[in-house]
Design a protein around this motif. Structure first.
Motif, PDB file in Angstrom:
ATOM      1  N   VAL A   4       0.835  -1.209   0.000  1.00  0.00           N
ATOM      2  CA  VAL A   4       0.000   0.000   0.000  1.00  0.00           C
ATOM      3  C   VAL A   4       0.869   1.258   0.000  1.00  0.00           C
ATOM      4  N   LEU A   5       2.001   1.212   0.690  1.00  0.00           N
ATOM      5  CA  LEU A   5       2.925   2.344   0.661  1.00  0.00           C
ATOM      6  C   LEU A   5       3.405   2.600  -0.760  1.00  0.00           C
ATOM      7  N   VAL A   6       3.794   1.573  -1.467  1.00  0.00           N
ATOM      8  CA  VAL A   6       4.269   1.740  -2.840  1.00  0.00           C
ATOM      9  C   VAL A   6       3.158   2.299  -3.727  1.00  0.00           C
ATOM     10  N   LYS A   7       1.947   1.767  -3.601  1.00  0.00           N
ATOM     11  CA  LYS A   7       0.827   2.267  -4.402  1.00  0.00           C
ATOM     12  C   LYS A   7       0.611   3.763  -4.185  1.00  0.00           C
ATOM     13  N   GLN A   8       0.690   4.186  -2.924  1.00  0.00           N
ATOM     14  CA  GLN A   8       0.433   5.602  -2.627  1.00  0.00           C
ATOM     15  C   GLN A   8       1.596   6.484  -3.063  1.00  0.00           C
ATOM     16  N   ILE A   9       2.809   5.985  -2.970  1.00  0.00           N
ATOM     17  CA  ILE A   9       3.949   6.740  -3.499  1.00  0.00           C
ATOM     18  C   ILE A   9       3.772   6.971  -4.997  1.00  0.00           C
ATOM     19  N   GLU A  10       3.380   5.939  -5.698  1.00  0.00           N
ATOM     20  CA  GLU A  10       3.169   6.068  -7.143  1.00  0.00           C
ATOM     21  C   GLU A  10       2.062   7.071  -7.452  1.00  0.00           C
ATOM     22  N   LYS A  11       1.036   7.100  -6.617  1.00  0.00           N
ATOM     23  CA  LYS A  11      -0.047   8.072  -6.813  1.00  0.00           C
ATOM     24  C   LYS A  11       0.439   9.492  -6.530  1.00  0.00           C
ATOM     25  N   ALA A  12       1.272   9.659  -5.516  1.00  0.00           N
ATOM     26  CA  ALA A  12       1.814  10.985  -5.209  1.00  0.00           C
ATOM     27  C   ALA A  12       2.655  11.511  -6.361  1.00  0.00           C
ATOM     28  N   ILE A  13       3.450  10.647  -6.946  1.00  0.00           N
ATOM     29  CA  ILE A  13       4.282  11.058  -8.079  1.00  0.00           C
ATOM     30  C   ILE A  13       3.404  11.424  -9.271  1.00  0.00           C
ATOM     31  N   GLU A  14       2.385  10.623  -9.514  1.00  0.00           N
ATOM     32  CA  GLU A  14       1.455  10.911 -10.613  1.00  0.00           C
ATOM     33  C   GLU A  14       0.784  12.268 -10.432  1.00  0.00           C
ATOM     34  N   LEU A  15       0.395  12.596  -9.196  1.00  0.00           N
ATOM     35  CA  LEU A  15      -0.318  13.836  -8.909  1.00  0.00           C
ATOM     36  C   LEU A  15       0.611  14.977  -8.497  1.00  0.00           C
ATOM     37  N   GLU A  16       1.912  14.702  -8.467  1.00  0.00           N
ATOM     38  CA  GLU A  16       2.931  15.716  -8.137  1.00  0.00           C
ATOM     39  C   GLU A  16       2.715  16.304  -6.745  1.00  0.00           C
ATOM     40  N   LYS A  17       2.501  15.411  -5.773  1.00  0.00           N
ATOM     41  CA  LYS A  17       2.294  15.831  -4.388  1.00  0.00           C
ATOM     42  C   LYS A  17       3.482  15.432  -3.517  1.00  0.00           C
ATOM     43  N   PRO A  18       3.920  16.297  -2.611  1.00  0.00           N
ATOM     44  CA  PRO A  18       4.928  15.903  -1.617  1.00  0.00           C
ATOM     45  C   PRO A  18       4.420  14.739  -0.776  1.00  0.00           C
ATOM     46  N   LEU A  19       5.360  14.038  -0.154  1.00  0.00           N
ATOM     47  CA  LEU A  19       5.038  12.867   0.652  1.00  0.00           C
ATOM     48  C   LEU A  19       5.190  13.153   2.148  1.00  0.00           C
ATOM     49  N   VAL A  20       4.258  12.629   2.936  1.00  0.00           N
ATOM     50  CA  VAL A  20       4.377  12.643   4.388  1.00  0.00           C
ATOM     51  C   VAL A  20       4.511  11.193   4.827  1.00  0.00           C
ATOM     52  N   ILE A  21       5.665  10.857   5.429  1.00  0.00           N
ATOM     53  CA  ILE A  21       6.011   9.469   5.728  1.00  0.00           C
ATOM     54  C   ILE A  21       5.958   9.194   7.224  1.00  0.00           C
ATOM     55  N   HIS A  22       5.269   8.116   7.573  1.00  0.00           N
ATOM     56  CA  HIS A  22       5.240   7.576   8.940  1.00  0.00           C
ATOM     57  C   HIS A  22       6.119   6.325   8.935  1.00  0.00           C
ATOM     58  N   THR A  23       7.128   6.292   9.786  1.00  0.00           N
ATOM     59  CA  THR A  23       7.964   5.089   9.882  1.00  0.00           C
ATOM     60  C   THR A  23       8.270   4.826  11.349  1.00  0.00           C
ATOM     61  N   ARG A  24       8.016   3.593  11.774  1.00  0.00           N
ATOM     62  CA  ARG A  24       8.279   3.220  13.166  1.00  0.00           C
ATOM     63  C   ARG A  24       8.778   1.788  13.219  1.00  0.00           C
ATOM     64  N   GLU A  25      10.007   1.640  13.703  1.00  0.00           N
ATOM     65  CA  GLU A  25      10.656   0.335  13.826  1.00  0.00           C
ATOM     66  C   GLU A  25      10.647  -0.417  12.489  1.00  0.00           C
ATOM     67  N   ALA A  26      10.848   0.336  11.412  1.00  0.00           N
ATOM     68  CA  ALA A  26      10.809  -0.256  10.063  1.00  0.00           C
ATOM     69  C   ALA A  26      11.871   0.395   9.184  1.00  0.00           C
ATOM     70  N   GLU A  27      13.026   0.664   9.760  1.00  0.00           N
ATOM     71  CA  GLU A  27      14.042   1.438   9.056  1.00  0.00           C
ATOM     72  C   GLU A  27      14.464   0.797   7.736  1.00  0.00           C
ATOM     73  N   GLU A  28      14.769  -0.481   7.751  1.00  0.00           N
ATOM     74  CA  GLU A  28      15.303  -1.133   6.559  1.00  0.00           C
ATOM     75  C   GLU A  28      14.286  -1.134   5.422  1.00  0.00           C
ATOM     76  N   ASP A  29      13.044  -1.518   5.714  1.00  0.00           N
ATOM     77  CA  ASP A  29      12.033  -1.565   4.664  1.00  0.00           C
ATOM     78  C   ASP A  29      11.643  -0.165   4.194  1.00  0.00           C
ATOM     79  N   THR A  30      11.580   0.792   5.127  1.00  0.00           N
ATOM     80  CA  THR A  30      11.291   2.171   4.725  1.00  0.00           C
ATOM     81  C   THR A  30      12.374   2.691   3.786  1.00  0.00           C
ATOM     82  N   TRP A  31      13.613   2.437   4.131  1.00  0.00           N
ATOM     83  CA  TRP A  31      14.732   2.860   3.288  1.00  0.00           C
ATOM     84  C   TRP A  31      14.652   2.226   1.904  1.00  0.00           C
ATOM     85  N   ASP A  32      14.424   0.938   1.862  1.00  0.00           N
ATOM     86  CA  ASP A  32      14.382   0.232   0.575  1.00  0.00           C
ATOM     87  C   ASP A  32      13.267   0.764  -0.323  1.00  0.00           C
TER      88      ASP A  32
END
Length: 348
Positions: free
Chosen positions: A193-221
């Motif tokens: 779902v994160l990837v889907k929404q990132i792709e939508k943000a890029i399509e709509l040219e919107k900045p991203l607001v990211i929530h990350t908690r105890e998920a450093e490696e996957d968030t980074w990737d």
């Protein structure tokens, strides 16, 4: 916690997650009969929540700087829900007038529970109606499906989200991301779902607001794999390791670290180290994440029945005050840098 020593205790936003926090629009009893079966395929797990006893600081207590500011991440619709009726806060305008210091300029109100995406239909003409929010002069919106609600993501929810994103006062997509502390949604689902929404943000040219908690490696990737390097990113309520903050800041030149009232907590060593030693003055944002993350000084030496239990956007100066202490700077310097950073990140 993995690489994270910031224990929030009773201020932990996880105790009031978007999937368990409930809207209860004041003066709108007809809507209190709402249940998820009437939600047109919106499977949000939102439930009603009680309002908690609370006190609030005076405007004078919050008027410690004259520098204009923006609360870059808040949930004021939840604030209105949580405040007891004794405060008579029935609108965002009254909340601002009665409780915010005069240097409050504007805020970004974040809608991250899918129930709020069609709030104009479920709670029309109440403070929960997003179409009413965009008419508030000092309020901008961000919208996105929180990782706790990733399991509910479907085409219906996405289409409602896109409707809001296309409004000119909706200036970002989020908060979205990964939360491995609670795992309310399965981790693979959160990632998809994160990837889907990132792709939508890029399509709509919107900045991203990211929530990350105890998920450093996957968030980074995911961020490095799917987000253009020059994209504007707000890593909201940062509580992860200083090493992760440094890596993100070095890789993404337009990424900002959001600092909340967590920085005032005695246990928040990671966040304090990050803002003191890692984040440059041109790369941080001030945010309350209200109604969560109440600045600690407001409850110091108070009895339980006189504590502040609801945060709001008027408390930003207290967060800036703690950052100034950590950096050995003047409060107004911090406020000025934060205001310029918000302008650079969001264009407001």
């Amino acid at each position: 916690m993995s690489g994270n020593s910031d224990n929030y205790n009773n201020n932990d936003k996880g105790s009031h997650t978007p999937s368990s926090f409930s809207p209860s629009p004041k003066n709108n009893s007809n809507n209190r009969n709402y249940n998820n079966n009437n939600n047109n395929n919106n499977n949000s797990t939102t439930r009603w929540t009680p309002r908690y006893p609370t006190t609030l600081p005076t405007k004078e207590q919050l008027s410690i700087s004259e520098v204009p500011y923006v609360d870059s991440h808040t949930h004021l619709h939840y604030v209105l829900d949580k405040l007891p009726d004794k405060f008579n806060v029935t609108s965002y305008e009254i909340l601002k007038q009665d409780h915010f210091p005069s240097n409050f300029e504007s805020c970004i109100n974040v809608l991250c529970d899918p129930l709020s995406f069609n709030s104009n239909e479920i709670f029309p003409d109440t403070h929960l109606d997003w179409k009413k929010m965009v008419d508030v002069p000092f309020m901008y919106l961000a919208v996105g499906v929180h990782p706790h609600n990733a399991k509910d993501y479907n085409d219906y929810i996405e289409n409602n989200m896109i409707q809001i994103l296309k409004h000119p006062k909706c200036i970002a997509l989020g908060e979205i991301g990964l939360d491995y502390h609670y795992n309310i949604s399965p981790r693979d689902t959160q990632k998809d779902v994160l990837v889907k929404q990132i792709e939508k943000a890029i399509e709509l040219e919107k900045p991203l607001v990211i929530h990350t908690r105890e998920a450093e490696e996957d968030t980074w990737d995911i961020l490095t794999g799917f987000v253009p390097k020059e994209w504007k990113i707000h890593v909201h309520c940062f509580t992860d390791s200083p090493q992760f903050a440094k890596k993100l800041l070095n890789y993404f030149p337009n990424l900002y670290i959001g600092i909340t009232g967590v920085v005032t907590f005695g246990s928040a060593k990671n966040t304090q180290n990050v803002i003191r030693d890692i984040v440059p003055l041109n790369r941080f944002l001030l945010e309350t994440d209200a109604p969560y993350m109440i600045p600690a000084k407001l409850n110091r030496n108070k009895r339980s029945d006189s504590k502040v239990t609801v945060c709001h956007s008027g408390m930003i100066p207290l967060i800036a005050e703690r950052i100034a202490q950590l950096k050995g700077m003047e409060l107004d310097e911090i406020m000025n840098h934060a205001r310029e950073n918000t302008r650079n990140m969001y264009g407001i």
